[in-house]
Design a protein around this motif. Sequence first.
Motif, mmCIF file in Angstrom:
data_model
loop_
_atom_site.group_PDB
_atom_site.id
_atom_site.type_symbol
_atom_site.label_atom_id
_atom_site.label_comp_id
_atom_site.label_asym_id
_atom_site.label_seq_id
_atom_site.Cartn_x
_atom_site.Cartn_y
_atom_site.Cartn_z
ATOM 1 N N ALA A 100 0.867 -1.065 -0.480
ATOM 2 C CA ALA A 100 0.193 -0.179 -0.383
ATOM 3 C C ALA A 100 0.720 1.082 0.254
ATOM 4 N N GLU A 101 1.699 1.226 0.992
ATOM 5 C CA GLU A 101 3.406 2.263 0.960
ATOM 6 C C GLU A 101 3.817 2.482 -0.399
ATOM 7 N N GLU A 102 3.679 1.542 -0.872
ATOM 8 C CA GLU A 102 4.634 1.527 -2.519
ATOM 9 C C GLU A 102 4.094 1.808 -3.195
ATOM 10 N N GLU A 103 2.571 0.986 -3.106
ATOM 11 C CA GLU A 103 1.686 1.514 -4.418
ATOM 12 C C GLU A 103 2.043 0.238 -5.676
ATOM 13 N N SER A 104 2.195 -0.220 -4.783
ATOM 14 C CA SER A 104 3.202 -1.243 -6.018
ATOM 15 C C SER A 104 3.363 -2.904 -5.162
ATOM 16 N N PHE A 105 3.250 -3.571 -5.662
ATOM 17 C CA PHE A 105 3.837 -5.416 -5.933
ATOM 18 C C PHE A 105 5.242 -4.926 -5.790
ATOM 19 N N ALA A 106 5.904 -4.810 -6.245
ATOM 20 C CA ALA A 106 7.145 -5.417 -7.258
ATOM 21 C C ALA A 106 7.684 -3.893 -6.192
ATOM 22 N N GLY A 107 7.255 -3.170 -5.503
ATOM 23 C CA GLY A 107 7.615 -1.777 -4.450
ATOM 24 C C GLY A 107 8.089 -2.181 -2.710
ATOM 25 N N GLY A 108 7.087 -3.571 -2.888
ATOM 26 C CA GLY A 108 6.672 -3.575 -1.605
ATOM 27 C C GLY A 108 7.746 -5.074 -0.952
ATOM 28 N N ALA A 109 7.536 -5.986 -2.376
ATOM 29 C CA ALA A 109 9.003 -7.028 -2.771
ATOM 30 C C ALA A 109 9.603 -6.313 -2.299
ATOM 31 N N ARG A 110 10.208 -5.116 -2.908
ATOM 32 C CA ARG A 110 12.107 -4.705 -2.287
ATOM 33 C C ARG A 110 11.762 -4.965 -1.609
ATOM 34 N N ARG A 111 10.999 -4.081 -0.560
ATOM 35 C CA ARG A 111 10.883 -3.157 0.796
ATOM 36 C C ARG A 111 11.100 -4.490 1.796
ATOM 37 N N LEU A 112 10.109 -5.258 1.575
ATOM 38 C CA LEU A 112 10.589 -6.817 1.805
ATOM 39 C C LEU A 112 11.765 -7.648 1.800
#
Length: 296
Positions: free
Chosen positions: A14-26
């Motif tokens: 939700a914060e990255e507004e992207s599944f790829a962005g969320g994946a990179r963060r985690l």
Amino acid sequence: MDRLHLMAVLVAVAEEESFAGGARRLAMSPPAVTRAVAMLEERLGVKLLNRTTRYVRVTEAGQRYVEDARRIIAEADAADEAAMGINGTPCGHLAITAPVLFGKLYVLPVIVEFLQSYPGICVSAVFLDRVVNLLEEGLDIGVRIGVLPDSSMKALRVGSVRRVVCASPAYLAHHGCPKTPLELPAHTLISVGTAVEWKFGQDPEVLTVKTAPRLTVTTNDAAIAAAIQGFGITRLLSYQCAPYLAANELATLLSGYEPAAMPIHILHRESRHANAKVRAFIDLLAVRLRTTPALQ
């Protein structure tokens, strides 16, 4: 899959507004992130995210759930810290917000003092002249000037400021000093922002004066600089002009017509386990602000 983990995945996406962005963060694979969100939506029976080929947005139900998830994750982190004994010595990262000029004058020196005292701490300072939602923007501590709305934040009052009218001694010597607010339109005025009405006095006797500024600026620093140069009369918060009043570069006017003082609060997110770094910084900041004459 652990429910807390699923919440953390949803918040990251939700914060990255992207599944790829969320994946990179985690540090997860995008398919694993997609499966985690799908699993959470299936468990709840509610659609939490709207997906297109270009963006990811939370639904109305998702927005409420994300806010609750952030709070639950923060509570869990704080409980872990308490159990591991981190409450003993402040360490880790702190995110702090305050108004721009207030932050520069009064919060930044305390941040530097705090960092020098605790080598295990790092700080992100976010100085903005707007109301910041601590929970939504991932901030730990905020300084707010003005009456607080009802909220889930814990608040500690540490001082107050007044809205004052001021000008340079050179301007007043040349143009005279207004005796009442009604004389202000006859003077050269400097305004911060687009407000054309200045209010004076206190309820129920509030006096509103319509102004026609010759100079309108977007920052308090600019208004102060113009006033010091003798261009005209401006209106600021008392802490903003305090150093220049002390140096006799500016003088206050119409003090008998000032509105009620505005409180200063330190805010932090509600938690049953206020961790060491938050408690230690709030304690230090409260002492410093409460002993600052310009804020009393």
